[in-house]
Design a protein around this motif. Structure first.
Motif, PDB file in Angstrom:
ATOM      1  N   ASN A  95       1.226  22.672  25.343  1.00 25.79           N
ATOM      2  CA  ASN A  95       1.947  24.197  25.382  1.00 25.79           C
ATOM      3  C   ASN A  95       3.436  24.157  25.256  1.00 25.79           C
ATOM      4  OD1 ASN A  95       2.133  23.594  27.820  1.00 25.79           O
ATOM      5  ND2 ASN A  95       1.379  25.682  28.644  1.00 25.79           N
ATOM      6  N   GLU A  96       4.002  23.093  25.262  1.00 23.58           N
ATOM      7  CA  GLU A  96       5.411  23.234  25.325  1.00 23.58           C
ATOM      8  C   GLU A  96       5.897  22.470  23.700  1.00 23.58           C
ATOM      9  OE1 GLU A  96       5.943  20.288  28.663  1.00 23.58           O
ATOM     10  OE2 GLU A  96       6.807  22.057  29.719  1.00 23.58           O
ATOM     11  N   LYS A  97       6.851  23.241  23.337  1.00 20.03           N
ATOM     12  CA  LYS A  97       7.485  22.788  21.805  1.00 20.03           C
ATOM     13  C   LYS A  97       8.559  21.547  21.852  1.00 20.03           C
ATOM     14  CE  LYS A  97       4.703  25.676  19.487  1.00 20.03           C
ATOM     15  NZ  LYS A  97       3.982  25.339  18.840  1.00 20.03           N
ATOM     16  N   GLU A  98       9.293  21.848  22.971  1.00 16.11           N
ATOM     17  CA  GLU A  98      10.242  20.930  23.275  1.00 16.11           C
ATOM     18  C   GLU A  98      10.638  20.427  24.766  1.00 16.11           C
ATOM     19  OE1 GLU A  98      13.905  21.700  20.604  1.00 16.11           O
ATOM     20  OE2 GLU A  98      15.084  21.765  22.513  1.00 16.11           O
ATOM     21  N   LYS A  99      11.152  19.386  25.042  1.00 23.40           N
ATOM     22  CA  LYS A  99      11.602  18.785  26.297  1.00 23.40           C
ATOM     23  C   LYS A  99      12.828  18.062  26.234  1.00 23.40           C
ATOM     24  CE  LYS A  99       9.152  19.269  29.697  1.00 23.40           C
ATOM     25  NZ  LYS A  99       8.366  18.369  30.577  1.00 23.40           N
ATOM     26  N   ARG A 100      13.805  18.138  27.232  1.00 18.72           N
ATOM     27  CA  ARG A 100      15.033  17.331  27.035  1.00 18.72           C
ATOM     28  C   ARG A 100      15.300  16.610  28.219  1.00 18.72           C
ATOM     29  NH1 ARG A 100      18.795  19.052  23.064  1.00 18.72           N
ATOM     30  NH2 ARG A 100      18.063  20.809  21.393  1.00 18.72           N
ATOM     31  N   LYS A 101      15.745  15.546  28.257  1.00 15.80           N
ATOM     32  CA  LYS A 101      16.246  14.739  29.395  1.00 15.80           C
ATOM     33  C   LYS A 101      17.476  14.040  29.099  1.00 15.80           C
ATOM     34  CE  LYS A 101      15.019  11.453  32.637  1.00 15.80           C
ATOM     35  NZ  LYS A 101      13.900  10.445  33.118  1.00 15.80           N
ATOM     36  N   GLU A 102      18.680  14.568  29.493  1.00 16.96           N
ATOM     37  CA  GLU A 102      20.127  13.847  29.112  1.00 16.96           C
ATOM     38  C   GLU A 102      20.226  13.535  27.624  1.00 16.96           C
ATOM     39  OE1 GLU A 102      19.899  11.262  33.529  1.00 16.96           O
ATOM     40  OE2 GLU A 102      19.692  10.362  31.444  1.00 16.96           O
ATOM     41  N   ARG A 103      20.307  12.358  27.143  1.00 20.44           N
ATOM     42  CA  ARG A 103      20.464  12.362  25.794  1.00 20.44           C
ATOM     43  C   ARG A 103      19.081  12.187  24.945  1.00 20.44           C
ATOM     44  NH1 ARG A 103      21.863   7.518  24.331  1.00 20.44           N
ATOM     45  NH2 ARG A 103      21.718   6.437  25.915  1.00 20.44           N
ATOM     46  N   LYS A 126      15.305  14.033  23.851  1.00 22.99           N
ATOM     47  CA  LYS A 126      14.751  15.191  23.173  1.00 22.99           C
ATOM     48  C   LYS A 126      13.328  14.768  22.577  1.00 22.99           C
ATOM     49  CE  LYS A 126      15.301  17.916  19.675  1.00 22.99           C
ATOM     50  NZ  LYS A 126      16.112  18.921  18.703  1.00 22.99           N
ATOM     51  N   VAL A 127      12.259  15.452  23.047  1.00 23.71           N
ATOM     52  CA  VAL A 127      10.990  15.201  22.579  1.00 23.71           C
ATOM     53  C   VAL A 127      10.645  16.674  21.921  1.00 23.71           C
ATOM     54  CG1 VAL A 127       8.746  14.729  22.965  1.00 23.71           C
ATOM     55  CG2 VAL A 127      10.422  13.324  23.978  1.00 23.71           C
ATOM     56  N   THR A 128      10.064  16.363  20.721  1.00 20.21           N
ATOM     57  CA  THR A 128       9.370  17.884  20.197  1.00 20.21           C
ATOM     58  C   THR A 128       7.686  17.474  20.148  1.00 20.21           C
ATOM     59  OG1 THR A 128       9.593  17.176  17.956  1.00 20.21           O
ATOM     60  CG2 THR A 128      11.236  18.659  19.235  1.00 20.21           C
ATOM     61  N   PHE A 129       6.956  18.460  20.232  1.00 20.28           N
ATOM     62  CA  PHE A 129       5.761  18.339  19.874  1.00 20.28           C
ATOM     63  C   PHE A 129       4.973  19.365  19.288  1.00 20.28           C
ATOM     64  CE2 PHE A 129       1.484  16.790  20.846  1.00 20.28           C
ATOM     65  CZ  PHE A 129       0.948  17.113  22.145  1.00 20.28           C
ATOM     66  N   ASP A 130       4.466  19.095  18.083  1.00 19.26           N
ATOM     67  CA  ASP A 130       3.654  19.922  17.326  1.00 19.26           C
ATOM     68  C   ASP A 130       2.457  19.911  17.167  1.00 19.26           C
ATOM     69  OD1 ASP A 130       2.951  21.512  15.020  1.00 19.26           O
ATOM     70  OD2 ASP A 130       4.692  21.578  13.963  1.00 19.26           O
ATOM     71  N   THR A 131       1.676  20.569  17.866  1.00 23.68           N
ATOM     72  CA  THR A 131       0.033  20.253  17.870  1.00 23.68           C
ATOM     73  C   THR A 131      -0.436  20.753  16.541  1.00 23.68           C
ATOM     74  OG1 THR A 131      -0.483  22.444  18.970  1.00 23.68           O
ATOM     75  CG2 THR A 131       0.015  20.578  20.260  1.00 23.68           C
ATOM     76  N   THR A 132      -0.028  21.482  15.825  1.00 23.72           N
ATOM     77  CA  THR A 132      -0.542  21.869  14.423  1.00 23.72           C
ATOM     78  C   THR A 132      -0.321  20.794  13.377  1.00 23.72           C
ATOM     79  OG1 THR A 132      -0.012  24.233  14.889  1.00 23.72           O
ATOM     80  CG2 THR A 132      -0.434  23.422  12.493  1.00 23.72           C
ATOM     81  N   LEU A 133       0.802  20.068  13.351  1.00 25.61           N
ATOM     82  CA  LEU A 133       0.994  18.967  12.775  1.00 25.61           C
ATOM     83  C   LEU A 133       0.460  17.696  13.112  1.00 25.61           C
ATOM     84  CD1 LEU A 133       4.704  19.351  11.406  1.00 25.61           C
ATOM     85  CD2 LEU A 133       2.676  19.611  10.012  1.00 25.61           C
ATOM     86  N   LYS A 134       0.225  17.726  14.237  1.00 26.32           N
ATOM     87  CA  LYS A 134      -0.091  16.499  15.366  1.00 26.32           C
ATOM     88  C   LYS A 134       0.903  15.610  15.161  1.00 26.32           C
ATOM     89  CE  LYS A 134      -5.200  17.247  14.524  1.00 26.32           C
ATOM     90  NZ  LYS A 134      -5.582  17.471  16.194  1.00 26.32           N
ATOM     91  N   GLN A 135       1.969  15.915  15.669  1.00 30.80           N
ATOM     92  CA  GLN A 135       3.022  14.950  15.388  1.00 30.80           C
ATOM     93  C   GLN A 135       4.095  15.197  16.662  1.00 30.80           C
ATOM     94  OE1 GLN A 135       6.548  15.737  12.573  1.00 30.80           O
ATOM     95  NE2 GLN A 135       5.618  13.728  11.565  1.00 30.80           N
TER      96      GLN A 135
END
Lengths: 118, 112
Positions: free
Chosen positions: B53-61, B63-72
């Motif tokens: 249920n998260e779209k984006e997460k950051r930690k220092e340099r 960044k991760v994105t998560f698109d469950t519709t695109l499965k990517q």
């Protein structure tokens, strides 16, 4: 503090022999995983232990593979009648697995045991 | 069957640029997605976890994105450094967070 340790670091064995690989997880971690990694490949899930629950053995490739976890701590992965295709790095990981915090799902890996079957 | 795909070809970038790695999956609905770093001869090291249920997460340099519709999932390293050179693994966990499926990883080379 001490991390996950594995022994031996390297094991060379003859085809047909049995081998035992040992994993000491981080103290207090309730979950323990075994993976296999062949050269240039990703991690292949083998087995998972969580507390006193029955282990998830769905990843074990054949009945020659077995694992146990004694006292909720140390685990041993046994491969019977080793084959050349068993040659790989065997990695153990542990995680806290308490609560729903994301940090509880972090897996801490040991350095692995490199198994070579000749 | 469940499948995770990461770029099998190595990614070569210049120091200071942003590295972007891709993780695609099929036949799976993960509750969590993780990224790990693995150096030669070592076990993987956890970097980031992102929930479904998260779209984006950051930690220092990072960044991760998560698109469950695109499965990517996309994994970004900004201001990359030669020390970031390693193999990066994507991992999927189910609702219980038990069985974890790893991708084969993408090798990143950052050139000074």
């Amino acid at each position: 503090g001490a991390g996950v340790s594995q022994s031996p670091s390297n094991k060379v064995t003859e085809k047909g022999k049995d081998v035992e690989l040992r994993c000491d997880p981080i103290s207090g971690h309730t979950a323990l995983y075994w993976y296999r990694q062949s050269l240039g490949q990703g991690l292949e899930f083998l087995i998972y232990f969580q507390g006193n629950s029955a282990p998830d053995k769905s990843g074990l490739p054949s009945d020659r593979f077995s694992a146990e976890r004694t006292g909720g701590s140390v685990s041993t992965l046994t491969i019977q009648r080793t084959q050349q295709e068993d040659s790989a790095v065997y990695l153990c990981a542990s995680s806290l697995r308490q609560g729903t915090s994301g940090s509880s799902y972090e897996q801490y890996f040991g350095p692995g045991t490199r198994l070579t079957v000749t | 069957s469940q499948k995770i795909e990461q770029n099998s070809e190595a990614l070569n970038i210049q120091e200071g640029k942003t590295a972007t790695l891709t993780c695609n999956y099929t036949n799976y609905s993960p509750a969590y997605l993780q990224w790990y770093r693995q150096d030669p001869g070592r076990g993987p090291v956890f970097l980031l976890l992102i929930r479904e249920n998260e779209k984006e997460k950051r930690k220092e340099r990072l960044k991760v994105t998560f698109d469950t519709t695109l499965k990517q999932s996309l994994f970004h390293i900004t201001a990359s450094q030669p020390a970031d050179s390693a193999t990066y693994l994507c991992a999927l966990l189910n609702t219980g967070g038990f069985k974890t499926i790893f991708g084969a990883g993408t090798r990143l080379f950052v050139k000074a």
